[in-house]
Design an enzyme around this catalytic site. Structure first.
Site, PDB file in Angstrom:
ATOM      1  N   GLU A   1      38.256  12.808 -51.676  1.00  0.00           N
ATOM      2  CA  GLU A   1      37.087  12.694 -51.542  1.00  0.00           C
ATOM      3  C   GLU A   1      36.597  12.778 -53.300  1.00  0.00           C
ATOM      4  O   GLU A   1      36.874  13.808 -53.821  1.00  0.00           O
ATOM      5  CB  GLU A   1      36.286  13.731 -50.894  1.00  0.00           C
ATOM      6  CG  GLU A   1      34.712  13.881 -51.030  1.00  0.00           C
ATOM      7  CD  GLU A   1      34.451  15.140 -50.239  1.00  0.00           C
ATOM      8  OE1 GLU A   1      33.007  15.141 -50.285  1.00  0.00           O
ATOM      9  OE2 GLU A   1      35.171  15.894 -50.112  1.00  0.00           O
TER      10      GLU A   1
ATOM     11  N   GLU B   1      23.934  18.752 -50.423  1.00  0.00           N
ATOM     12  CA  GLU B   1      24.720  19.710 -49.616  1.00  0.00           C
ATOM     13  C   GLU B   1      23.749  20.975 -49.950  1.00  0.00           C
ATOM     14  O   GLU B   1      23.945  21.597 -50.989  1.00  0.00           O
ATOM     15  CB  GLU B   1      25.942  19.910 -50.343  1.00  0.00           C
ATOM     16  CG  GLU B   1      26.929  18.741 -49.903  1.00  0.00           C
ATOM     17  CD  GLU B   1      28.338  18.802 -50.438  1.00  0.00           C
ATOM     18  OE1 GLU B   1      29.167  18.712 -49.648  1.00  0.00           O
ATOM     19  OE2 GLU B   1      28.578  19.680 -51.527  1.00  0.00           O
TER      20      GLU B   1
END
Length: 380
Positions: A160, A243
């Site tokens: 990622e 997030e």
């Protein structure tokens, strides 16, 4: 001049008043049409609820780290986090990742996506993003790029890449700070680590970036250079969102675009992922309103294909309802059939088969064009 009779004057007065009222109502209607909520807006409060925007990207609520309520409003060009209750410790994982993406995420692929695509087959991947921030929350604004050794469409990819456009509050990326780098003309802090399921490399902006247009491949090249991916791997998705750890209502992705361009001097004929030639046999059984299709894909080259994607266009009115031996997404229009874990290889001069059941309206027809990992196939 003689004055008009009172009854005539009254009629004209009423008519004038009515015309004035109609003009006012028309102006109000135009104002509402212009300034009111777009018809495309969709409110999502389901934990993993999704919707499609711009006909090509998926907006997801993706509330994976908390049981508190979270809602996103998908707009014509992005989304807004309208409700983000509760908080989680800032030294742990965030509450969620509301986001918009191009590619595949847990078997759901965005309409018409060219992902997964092999890294050394990608010539460029231009993208643009515009964010709207708030100050009364703890969060990051993160653009994620996922890579995997296989053309993975389900579960978590192996590496990622996170691009932190903004960081608000006492939070840090996974792992530790390992240096700095200049990527795509900007300076970044570089963090590397592993979250227990995948490797993570994060590029953190020293100050907030509200909007930016860039090439995703500049960051993919960094991951390859640092040994966290290889040229033979696949980009499986690109995603942009937030997030949040505490609150987050009001955060917005104002706009998002992502394009992945292939044929950039990558693998040639005989490459393990790109066949020199292929054939497709498409056998169907139809009845009023429904049908089944069995697809046989033959790798007509001397080297095996490791990981396959078959792209074809379903005729108008057709929709996939169930598939076997492949993951098919989306359910209509230009669809992509991707191998399962048990049938990822097509041997040299060998075949793999998959099938699906669907519905249709109007006259039943068959697709006329198929491609295997970007190579056009002959249709039997």
């Amino acid at each position: 001049m003689r004055p008009l009779p009172r009854c005539v004057r009254s009629v004209r007065t009423v008519r004038t008043a009515l015309m004035t009222m109609l003009v006012a109502l028309a102006s109000l209607a135009a104002l509402v049409t212009t300034a009111g909520p777009a018809q495309a807006d969709t409110l999502i409060c389901d934990q993993f609820g999704i919707t499609t925007i711009q006909g090509r990207y998926v907006v997801q609520n993706n509330r994976w780290g908390t049981s508190a309520t979270q809602c996103v409003n998908a707009t014509a060009t992005g989304f807004e986090l309208t409700r983000a209750d509760g908080s989680v410790p800032t030294n742990g994982a965030p509450k969620s990742y509301p986001s918009v993406y191009n590619g595949c995420h847990y078997t759901n692929c965005s309409p018409g996506t060219s992902l997964p695509m092999r890294v050394n087959s990608i010539s460029s991947a231009p993208s643009s993003i515009s964010y709207g921030y708030v100050s009364n929350a703890v969060y990051n604004a993160s653009y994620d790029i996922w890579l995997d050794p296989t053309p993975k469409t389900d579960g978590v990819s192996q590496t990622e890449i996170m691009i932190w456009f903004n960081r608000v509050g006492p939070i840090n990326p996974i792992g530790s700070k390992t240096g700095t780098a200049t990527v795509a003309g900007r300076s970044w802090e570089v963090w590397t680590g592993n979250n227990g399921s995948n490797d993570v490399i994060s590029f953190v902006a020293p100050s907030a970036i509200a909007s930016w247009s860039f090439d995703v491949m500049d960051f993919v090249d960094q991951a390859v250079t640092r040994g966290l991916a290889q040229e033979s791997w696949y980009v499986t998705s690109v995603q942009a969102g937030f997030e949040p750890w505490e609150n987050g209502a009001g955060l917005k992705v104002e706009s998002f675009s992502s394009t992945v361009n292939g044929d950039g001097g990558g693998p040639g004929p005989g490459d393990p992922g790109t066949p020199a030639a292929c054939r497709v046999t498409y056998a169907t059984n139809s009845w009023p309103g429904g049908f089944t299709a069995n697809v046989t894909v033959t790798n007509a080259s001397a080297t095996p294909v490791n990981g396959w994607r078959v792209v074809f266009g379903l005729p108008a009115g057709q929709r996939v309802t169930h598939a076997w031996n492949a993951v098919i997404s989306p359910s209509s229009g230009t669809v992509t059939a991707t191998n399962t874990a048990s049938n990822a290889q097509i041997a040299a001069n060998g075949s793999q088969s998959f099938g699906f059941q669907g519905t249709y309206s109007g006259t039943f027809a068959k697709p006329t064009q198929f491609s295997l990992n970007g190579t056009a196939c002959a249709v039997a």
